[in-house]
Design a protein around this motif. Structure first.
Motif, PDB file in Angstrom:
ATOM      1  N   ALA A  77      41.181  48.352  46.285  1.00 26.37           N
ATOM      2  CA  ALA A  77      40.804  48.754  45.342  1.00 26.37           C
ATOM      3  C   ALA A  77      39.914  49.763  45.384  1.00 26.37           C
ATOM      4  N   GLU A  78      39.080  49.968  46.634  1.00 24.92           N
ATOM      5  CA  GLU A  78      38.118  50.914  46.951  1.00 24.92           C
ATOM      6  C   GLU A  78      37.025  51.052  46.016  1.00 24.92           C
ATOM      7  N   ILE A  79      36.487  49.551  45.522  1.00 25.15           N
ATOM      8  CA  ILE A  79      35.331  49.604  45.100  1.00 25.15           C
ATOM      9  C   ILE A  79      33.963  50.373  45.406  1.00 25.15           C
ATOM     10  N   THR A  80      33.384  50.868  44.230  1.00 26.85           N
ATOM     11  CA  THR A  80      32.438  51.512  44.702  1.00 26.85           C
ATOM     12  C   THR A  80      31.033  50.933  43.625  1.00 26.85           C
ATOM     13  N   ARG A  81      29.777  51.217  44.221  1.00 26.46           N
ATOM     14  CA  ARG A  81      28.688  50.689  43.713  1.00 26.46           C
ATOM     15  C   ARG A  81      28.495  50.958  42.254  1.00 26.46           C
ATOM     16  N   ARG A  82      29.173  51.980  41.815  1.00 28.04           N
ATOM     17  CA  ARG A  82      29.125  52.436  40.279  1.00 28.04           C
ATOM     18  C   ARG A  82      30.075  51.433  39.441  1.00 28.04           C
ATOM     19  N   ASP A  83      31.119  50.548  40.128  1.00 31.53           N
ATOM     20  CA  ASP A  83      32.308  50.079  39.347  1.00 31.53           C
ATOM     21  C   ASP A  83      31.926  48.786  38.549  1.00 31.53           C
ATOM     22  N   THR A  84      32.538  48.442  37.677  1.00 34.86           N
ATOM     23  CA  THR A  84      32.773  47.420  36.873  1.00 34.86           C
ATOM     24  C   THR A  84      34.049  46.738  37.305  1.00 34.86           C
ATOM     25  N   VAL A  85      34.110  45.447  37.768  1.00 34.81           N
ATOM     26  CA  VAL A  85      35.227  44.829  38.197  1.00 34.81           C
ATOM     27  C   VAL A  85      35.608  43.535  37.604  1.00 34.81           C
ATOM     28  N   LEU A  86      37.140  43.502  37.076  1.00 36.79           N
ATOM     29  CA  LEU A  86      37.494  42.553  36.333  1.00 36.79           C
ATOM     30  C   LEU A  86      38.263  41.646  37.057  1.00 36.79           C
ATOM     31  N   ASP A  87      38.195  40.235  37.738  1.00 33.28           N
ATOM     32  CA  ASP A  87      39.106  39.409  38.296  1.00 33.28           C
ATOM     33  C   ASP A  87      39.755  38.549  37.332  1.00 33.28           C
ATOM     34  N   VAL A  88      41.052  38.970  37.300  1.00 30.57           N
ATOM     35  CA  VAL A  88      41.913  38.177  36.041  1.00 30.57           C
ATOM     36  C   VAL A  88      42.444  36.915  37.245  1.00 30.57           C
ATOM     37  N   GLY A  89      42.427  35.850  36.373  1.00 35.81           N
ATOM     38  CA  GLY A  89      42.910  34.682  36.969  1.00 35.81           C
ATOM     39  C   GLY A  89      42.135  34.386  38.191  1.00 35.81           C
ATOM     40  N   SER A  90      40.838  34.286  38.029  1.00 35.50           N
ATOM     41  CA  SER A  90      39.948  34.374  39.330  1.00 35.50           C
ATOM     42  C   SER A  90      39.835  33.013  39.912  1.00 35.50           C
TER      43      SER A  90
END
Length: 210
Positions: free
Chosen positions: A47-60
């Motif tokens: 996903a190449e997550i950065t510190r600016r990102d908002t992340v949604l974990d579906v079926g967490s």
């Protein structure tokens, strides 16, 4: 594009899944099977997550991906699940994570507010994929990454299908199939990994839906 599913059928299956996962939530807590933690790291890295990102974990579930996501230091993490019992575990273990109970197709996050979506080990469980991905498309912005995955591989679903009290769909088997399924929702196919014990399909939000 995915087929449309009658609302009453979706609600019935949602109820079955909520009850099942609430009753078996301890099964999804660590310790994990050998090799799974390393494969989860590969999933999150895509996903190449950065510190600016908002992340949604579906079926967490109980939050198996959350420590790995937190390691990238994103701005915000949402955990979404049909099971209130599983989300209660998330609240206890990860108090800074925002929990969202309900079907992904009904989430009301703001338009274009999400940068990364994980659909890990739950893509086959999403009955109404048409409405779900319309909503995911609405909530994601241009360039957003959607990672559909399973740390036990695509074939694992074939093993457990007959054991579940609700239907399970298959993962897309190749890039052409995936492209045909997701193009109308504004997603392009990027990385696809289909190993014996690991499945990853990385999508990127590109076009607008007309």
């Amino acid at each position: 594009m995915f087929r449309k599913i009658p609302k009453d059928r979706v609600e019935k299956v949602d109820h079955l899944q909520s009850a099942y996962f609430s009753a078996h939530k301890e099964v999804f807590d660590p310790p994990l099977p050998e090799g799974v933690p390393e494969r989860l790291e590969r999933i999150v890295a895509v996903a190449e997550i950065t510190r600016r990102d908002t992340v949604l974990d579906v079926g967490s579930g109980t939050g198996i991906l959350i420590p790995l996501i937190q390691g990238y230091g994103p701005k915000c993490i949402y955990a979404n699940d049909l099971s209130k019992a599983m989300l209660e575990s998330v609240k206890i273990k990860f108090p800074k994570v925002s929990t969202l109970h309900g079907d992904i197709r009904l989430l009301q996050l703001h338009d274009g507010s999400i940068d990364v979506v994980f659909i890990n080990a739950c893509y086959p469980n999403i009955l109404d994929k048409h409405t779900a991905f319309l909503n995911i498309s609405r909530m994601t912005q241009h360039g957003a990454r959607v990672v559909v995955s399973h740390p036990m591989g695509r074939r694992f679903i074939e093993i457990i299908k007959d054991k579940m009290p609700f239907p399970l769909d298959d993962f897309p088997v190749d890039e052409i199939t995936a492209r045909d399924l997701f193009a109308d929702y504004g997603f392009e196919v990027g990385t696809m990994i289909d190993e014996k014990d690991l499945y990853i399909l990385a999508l990127r939000r590109k076009q607008e839906i007309f």
